[in-house]
Design a protein around this motif. Structure first.
Motif, PDB file in Angstrom:
ATOM      1  N   ARG A   1       0.834  -1.191   0.000  1.00  0.00           N
ATOM      2  CA  ARG A   1       0.000   0.000   0.000  1.00  0.00           C
ATOM      3  C   ARG A   1       0.874   1.248   0.000  1.00  0.00           C
ATOM      4  O   ARG A   1       1.908   1.289   0.652  1.00  0.00           O
ATOM      5  CB  ARG A   1      -0.890   0.014   1.240  1.00  0.00           C
ATOM      6  CG  ARG A   1      -1.845  -1.147   1.341  1.00  0.00           C
ATOM      7  CD  ARG A   1      -2.566  -1.114   2.687  1.00  0.00           C
ATOM      8  NE  ARG A   1      -1.671  -1.458   3.768  1.00  0.00           N
ATOM      9  CZ  ARG A   1      -1.679  -2.616   4.410  1.00  0.00           C
ATOM     10  NH1 ARG A   1      -2.543  -3.541   4.077  1.00  0.00           N
ATOM     11  NH2 ARG A   1      -0.835  -2.861   5.396  1.00  0.00           N
TER      12      ARG A   1
ATOM     13  N   HIS B   1       0.751   5.160   1.131  1.00  0.00           N
ATOM     14  CA  HIS B   1       0.022   6.092   1.981  1.00  0.00           C
ATOM     15  C   HIS B   1       0.518   7.511   1.710  1.00  0.00           C
ATOM     16  O   HIS B   1       1.700   7.723   1.441  1.00  0.00           O
ATOM     17  CB  HIS B   1       0.252   5.766   3.456  1.00  0.00           C
ATOM     18  CG  HIS B   1      -0.060   4.347   3.821  1.00  0.00           C
ATOM     19  ND1 HIS B   1      -1.216   3.982   4.483  1.00  0.00           N
ATOM     20  CD2 HIS B   1       0.636   3.201   3.623  1.00  0.00           C
ATOM     21  CE1 HIS B   1      -1.203   2.676   4.683  1.00  0.00           C
ATOM     22  NE2 HIS B   1      -0.101   2.183   4.165  1.00  0.00           N
TER      23      HIS B   1
ATOM     24  N   VAL C   1      -5.771   5.376   0.260  1.00  0.00           N
ATOM     25  CA  VAL C   1      -4.543   4.588   0.264  1.00  0.00           C
ATOM     26  C   VAL C   1      -4.521   3.775  -1.022  1.00  0.00           C
ATOM     27  O   VAL C   1      -5.514   3.125  -1.370  1.00  0.00           O
ATOM     28  CB  VAL C   1      -4.501   3.658   1.493  1.00  0.00           C
ATOM     29  CG1 VAL C   1      -3.287   2.754   1.444  1.00  0.00           C
ATOM     30  CG2 VAL C   1      -4.496   4.485   2.776  1.00  0.00           C
TER      31      VAL C   1
END
Length: 912
Positions: A139, A141, A527
Motif C-alpha cells: 500500500r 500512503h 490509500v
C-alpha cells in the motif's frame, strides 16, 4: 558452496525472491547461508532518468531454512526473523508544507494449497518472472504536515518507525542503531532540515532533484490512476480519462510556495520553461500579515465566506455598472485587485478578513492561470495540469484558475487538476528508490481505498478496555472516538491522538470546537493498494469504453435514493455483523463504530459526490464492505450462509432427480427458472429480507419457482436455447468452457447455479465457477465453494467426476450415493476467485486466475443483481454472454427494465 536447485526461491513473508537476486545460497544440507558476493542489479531497464539508489531493505537471515523438501524445483526459503513490513518512505520538504509517501506491505498471505496448485496447472498459470521488488503487493500512503510543525512530522515518522522499514516499535529499541540509514527527500527542506532528521531520527536525507521528482510523480499518476485528472468549472467536477498513448506533451504547473511551469515531453524528458514568484507562499504570507490567520487552511476557510467586491475594483465600478462589451469584459470582471482600497478612506481593520482572503486568492489564482495559458500557447500545448498544495482541493481556487485559462484561450484550452496534487514531488522521490516496482504497474493493478483511521500508531487508549483489541492501539485510538463522539461525526475526518494531526496528517480545524467535519483542505485521497495479480478481463469487447456501473449517480435524485437505501439497511447490517461474532461487548462497540464511520462516508459523499473519484453504485457497495473489514468484521453473514447452505443441500438430491426425468429442452428452461427463482435469496435487498419471515428457505424457494412463468420482463431465452440445441437438423457444438459468475450462498448457488453447471458439464462443457475473493453480504466466496461442491457431489456422479477432474476434491472424502454412470463427464469443474470483495464486479480489475480461465472460455453467465444489473448490464463481450437476475428493487426495476419488483431478466447476447 553448492546450489542444489535450478531456481531456489526465497519467500519473505509472502514475497518470493530468486536466490540470484540476493546474496544467498543453499548448501548441501539445505541450509540458507550468505555469500560475500555483491547483489545483482535488478532495476527495470530504460525510460527513467531518475537516479536510483542501490540501497535495499536488509534481510535477516538468522534461522533461515527451506520449508519442506529442498530437492524440489522451487523450494521456499523462510526467514522467520525478517521484519513483517519492508517499507520505503520519501518526503517532500517544501517551504510551506511537508508531504510524505510511505509504503507498507499487505498483511494477507497468498494460499498455496493443493487445489490452487491443481487449478494453476490446468489453467497454465506459471509463477512468471518472480521479482524481488518489495513494493509489489502493498500500500502507498499519503500524509502531509505544515512545515512549521516539522516536529509533529518527525513524531509521526518515529511512531510508525517508517525510517526503520516500518518495524514494530516494541522491538526497534532493542536493535543497534544504523548510522547508514537513509530516506529519499526532495524540496528545499531536504537541505535545510538534514541535520534535524539526523539528530531526531538518526537518518540521512538522500536528496533528489525537485523537478525530476515532480515530473516522475505526475507521469505515474496520470498513467496509473484511472480517476486522477479532472476539470472544475463553476463548482462542477468532471473526471477526464487520459489516453496513455496520447499523454505527452503537456504543461505541468506546480504551485507550491512559488510556481514552476514544466513542459513534459515523456518519461524523463522535460524542461522548466517558466515560473513566477507569486504563488502559495505569497497568498499565505500576505494573508497572514493582513488577516492574522494562523494557518493556510484557516485562510482558505475565510475566503469561502468572503466578498471580494468590497475590495476589488471591478469593470462595472469604472463604467457605471455596465459591461465593457467591446472587448468582452463583463461588469463583474476584476479590473484591479485591491483597487478600491485606494479611493476609500479606510484602514486595514475596517475590511473583513474574509473579503481580504478572497480578493487575495482571486488575484493570485487568476495570474497563475493566465501565465500558464500563455506558456501553453507558446509551445502549442492544449493540456495543462495544475498541481501543488496551493490548490488543496479548494473549489473556488480551481474555478478561478479554470476561468482564467478558459477566458484567455477562448475555450480552446482546459485547466485540469490532480487528486494527488500535492504529492507529486514526494511520490517522485519515492520512485527514485531502486526496485520500487512502480514503473511496471498498470492502471488495473491499483485499487484506491478510503480507510477512516488516521495512519498513526502512537498515543495511548483512554477509557474502558476493549478486550483483545487493546493491543491494536492504532485502531482503537480512533475507533473509540467514533463510538464516543456520536452524532458530531459528519464526515470522515477522525480525531487523532494528542500531538498528531488528523486524517492522513491533515490538521483538524478547531473553529467549531471538537466537532468532526469536512475540511476543504483535506484532499480526498485514499490509500493506494498495489495488487500486481489484478488484470483486465480479456473477454471484454472493448476495455477502453467499458463502464461497469449501470446506475449513474451523477443524478442528485438517484444519489439521494441509494444513500437512503444504504442508510436504512445499516442497522440490520450492524446487527448481523455483531451477531457473527457472538454479540460480545467488543463486537457491539466495533459495530457501533462501523455504523458511525460508514454514515460519515455517506455524509461526505452526499456533500461532494466526486470526493473519492468518479462515483457509481458499485463504488458505494464496495466502500461499505471495505469499511466493515476495516472494523474487523470479516464475514458478517457467516452463520446465515452456513445455515442456508445446509438447508439447500438437503433438498438438492430430489431436485436433481426431478431434472433428470425431463427432456433436454424442458430441463434447460427449468434450470433457468430455477436460477431466477433461487436468486430471490439476497440479504442485500430489504424486500427479500422481509420474505424470510414468511417461511423456511425451501418454502420460499418453491413459492418463487412456482411464480417463475415466462415471459420474463427481459426474455430472449429462445435465442439461448437455439444456440444450445440448434434448429432443425443443425446441432451446434457445445461451448468449450463456461464462466459462471455466481452470487449468493444457500439456494442461489446450491439449487440454482450448481444444477445449471451440472447441465453444462453433462453436455461436455468445462465449467469454471467464479466467486468473490472476500465475503460481501451473503455472497458465496471462492474459499467456501469447494466444500459446497464436495457435499453436492456426494449425490451426483456428474459433479463428482467433474470436481475430481478440476482438483476440487483433493482433500474431500466422497461417498457416491448416486450409482448411475450415464451421461457422466470427465470435463472439469473448477473454482476461481474474481479478485474482489463486493456484491458487484468491475471487470477492469479481476484476478489473474480468472483472466487465465477466460482465455479459453466461449460462454459467460453473469448471475444476480450486483454482477449483471448494477454492473455489467450494458457490458459487451467477445464471447456469448447470458445475464440472469431477479430485480429486487422497485426503483431499479422501473429505471432499468420498465418493470416491477421481482421481475426477471434473461438476457442472452451472442459474441460481439
Amino acid at each position: 558452496m553448492a546450489n542444489l536447485t535450478e531456481d531456489p526461491v526465497l519467500e519473505i513473508n509472502g514475497i518470493k525472491v530468486r536466490e540470484e537476486d540476493t546474496n544467498l545460497a543453499i548448501d548441501n544440507k539445505g541450509v540458507v547461508r550468505e555469500e560475500g558476493q555483491g547483489e545483482r542489479d535488478m532495476s527495470p531497464p530504460g525510460g527513467n532518468s531518475i537516479h536510483r539508489s542501490g540501497s535495499r531493505p536488509q534481510l535477516d537471515l538468522s534461522k533461515a531454512a527451506i520449508e519442506g523438501n529442498f530437492e524440489e524445483k522451487d523450494p521456499i526459503i523462510l526467514l522467520p526473523n525478517q521484519s513483517d513490513d519492508i517499507s520505503h518512505l520519501a518526503v517532500d520538504l517544501g517551504g510551506s508544507l511537508i508531504k510524505l509517501v510511505y509504503f507498507s506491505r499487505h498483511e494477507d498471505r497468498s494460499s498455496n494449497d493443493k487445489r490452487k496448485k491443481t487449478l494453476k496447472e490446468r489453467l497454465g498459470i506459471s509463477n512468471g518472472s518472480r521479482r524481488s521488488y518489495p513494493i509489489l503487493g502493498g500500500r502507498l500512503h499519503f500524509v502531509k504536515f505544515e512545515t512549521n510543525k516539522i516536529n509533529e512530522c518527525l513524531d509521526f515518522i518515529s511512531s510508525k518507525q517508517l525510517h526503520c522499514g516500518g518495524m514494530d516499535s516494541r522491538w526497534h529499541s532493542e536493535l543497534p542503531a544504523d548510522n547508514n540509514a537513509v530516506i529519499k527527500a526532495t524540496g528545499g527542506g531536504a537541505y535545510k532540515f538534514a541535520d534535524l532528521f539526523k539528530e531526531r531520527l538518526g537518518v540521512s536525507l538522500d536528496k533528489e532533484d525537485e523537478m525530476d521528482c515532480l515530473v516522475a510523480g505526475a507521469n505515474f499518476l496520470l498513467k496509473a490512476i484511472r480517476h486522477e485528472a479532472f476539470t472544475h468549472m463553476e463548482g462542477h467536477k468532471e473526471f477526464v480519462q487520459i489516453d496513455h498513448n496520447d499523454l505527452f506533451p503537456y504543461l505541468l504547473v506546480n504551485i507550491g510556495s512559488g510556481v514552476s511551469m514544466i513542459k513534459v515531453d515523456g518519461d524523463g524528458k522535460f524542461q522548466r520553461v517558466s515560473g513566477t514568484n507569486v504563488g502559495g507562499g505569497t497568498y499565505w504570507g500576505l494573508g497572514r500579515l493582513l488577516t492574522k490567520c494562523k494557518s493556510f487552511d484557516e485562510l482558505l476557510e475565510l475566503s469561502q465566506r468572503g466578498d471580494n467586491r468590497t475590495i476589488d475594483m471591478l469593470v462595472g465600478d469604472i463604467y457605471g455598472g455596465m459591461d465593457y462589451s467591446k472587448i468582452g469584459l463583463s461588469a463583474s470582471t476584476i479590473a484591479s485587485s485591491f483597487g478600491k482600497a485606494i479611493s476609500e478612506n479606510k484602514e486595514l481593520e475596517d475590511y473583513r478578513p474574509e473579503d481580504i482572503s478572497l480578493s487575495l486568492l482571486r488575484m493570485i489564482s487568476y495570474n497563475i492561470g493566465q501565465i500558464s495559458y500563455l506558456n501553453a500557447l507558446r509551445f502549442g500545448l492544449k493540456r495543462i495540469f495544475f498541481g501543488g498544495f496551493f490548490i488543496r482541493g479548494h473549489a473556488y481556487t480551481m474555478d478561478t484558475i479554470s476561468f482564467a485559462v478558459q477566458f484567455w484561450s477562448k475555450g480552446e484550452a482546459q485547466a485540469m487538476f490532480l487528486r494527488h496534487e500535492g504529492f507529486l514531488g514526494a511520490l517522485g522521490a519515492f520512485m527514485s528508490y531502486e526496485k520500487h516496482g512502480l514503473d511496471d504497474l498498470m492502471v488495473h493493478q491499483l485499487v484506491e481505498r478510503f480507510p477512516m483511521g488516521a495512519p498513526y500508531t502512537g498515543g495511548k487508549i483512554h477509557g474502558p478496555p476493549l478486550g483483545d483489541l487493546n493491543e491494536k492501539a492504532s485502531v482503537i485510538s480512533w475507533m473509540e472516538k467514533f463510538v464516543r463522539k456520536g452524532n458530531e461525526i459528519t464526515a470522515p475526518v477522525p480525531m487523532a491522538p494528542t500531538g498528531t494531526t488528523g486524517l492522513g496528517g491533515f490538521e483538524v480545524p478547531s473553529s467549531k470546537g471538537e466537532t468532526l467535519r469536512s475540511d476543504a483542505s483535506a484532499l480526498n485521497i485514499g490509500v493506494l493498494h498495489l495488487v500486481p495479480t489484478l488484470e483486465v478481463f480479456p473477454l471484454l469487447a472493448d476495455p477502453k469504453t467499458y463502464e461497469p456501473n449501470t446506475i449513474d449517480l451523477a443524478d442528485p435524485s438517484e444519489l439521494e435514493y441509494w444513500f437512503t437505501v444504504l442508510s436504512e439497511h445499516l442497522p440490520d447490517l450492524v446487527d448481523k455483523a455483531v451477531a457473527s461474532e457472538g454479540r460480545t461487548e467488543d463486537a457491539k462497540r466495533r459495530g457501533d463504530a462501523f455504523a458511525r464511520a460508514f454514515a460519515a462516508h455517506l455524509a461526505r459523499l452526499m456533500e461532494e459526490p466526486a470526493a473519492y473519484g468518479k462515483l457509481g453504485l458499485a463504488n458505494l457497495l464496495e466502500l461499505r464492505e471495505e469499511c466493515l473489514r476495516e472494523f474487523h468484521f470479516v464475514d458478517a453473514y457467516r452463520s446465515i450462509k452456513q445455515r442456508e447452505n445446509e438447508a439447500s443441500l438437503a433438498v438438492l438430491p430430489d431436485l436433481l432427480l426431478e431434472l433428470d426425468s425431463m427432456s433436454e429442452e424442458a430441463r434447460l428452461l427449468t434450470l433457468i427458472e430455477g436460477v431466477l427463482a433461487a436468486n430471490i435469496f439476497d440479504w442485500g435487498s430489504r424486500a427479500c429480507v422481509d420474505l424470510y419471515h414468511k417461511g423456511t428457505i425451501i418454502e420460499i424457494y418453491r413459492m418463487s419457482r412456482n411464480k417463475m412463468q415466462r415471459p420474463w420482463r427481459v426474455d430472449n431465452f429462445d435465442v439461448f436455447k437455439e444456440r444450445m440445441f440448434g434448429s432443425g437438423d443443425r446441432k451446434p457444438p457445445p461451448h468449450k468452457r463456461a464462466l459462471l459468475f455466481v452470487d449468493n450462498s444457500g439456494a442461489d448457488i446450491v439449487l440454482g447455479m450448481l444444477p445449471l453447471a451440472r447441465e453444462l458439464l453433462r453436455r461436455g462443457t468445462e465449467v469454471v465457477l467464479v466467486a468473490n475473493s472476500l465475503p460481501a453480504l451473503n455472497d458465496v466466496t471462492a474459499m467456501e465453494l469447494p466444500d459446497i461442491v464436495a457435499e453436492a457431489a456426494k449425490h451426483c456422479d456428474i459433479l463428482r467426476r467433474a470436481a475430481e477432474a478440476g482438483g476440487l476434491l483433493v482433500d474431500a472424502m466422497i461417498n457416491t450415493l448416486d450409482g448411475s454412470k450415464e451421461n457422466s463427464s470427465s470435463v472439469p469443474l473448477m473454482v476461481v476467485e474474481n479478485g474482489c470483495g463486493s456484491p458487484c464486479i468491475d471487470l477492469r480489475q479481476v484476478s489473474s486466475e480468472l483472466a487465465a480461465a477466460a482465455k479459453d472460455a466461449d460462454l459467460i453467465i453473469l448471475e444476480g443483481m450486483g454482477r449483471s444489473l448494477h454492473t455489467n448490464y450494458n457490458a459487451r463481450f467477445k464471447c456469448d454472454a447470458l445475464k440472469l437476475a431477479m430485480v429486487k428493487n422497485q426503483r431499479l426495476a422501473e429505471k432499468l427494465i420498465k418493470g416491477n419488483i421481482y421481475d426477471c431478466v434473461c438476457r442472452y447476447e451472442p459474441a460481439s
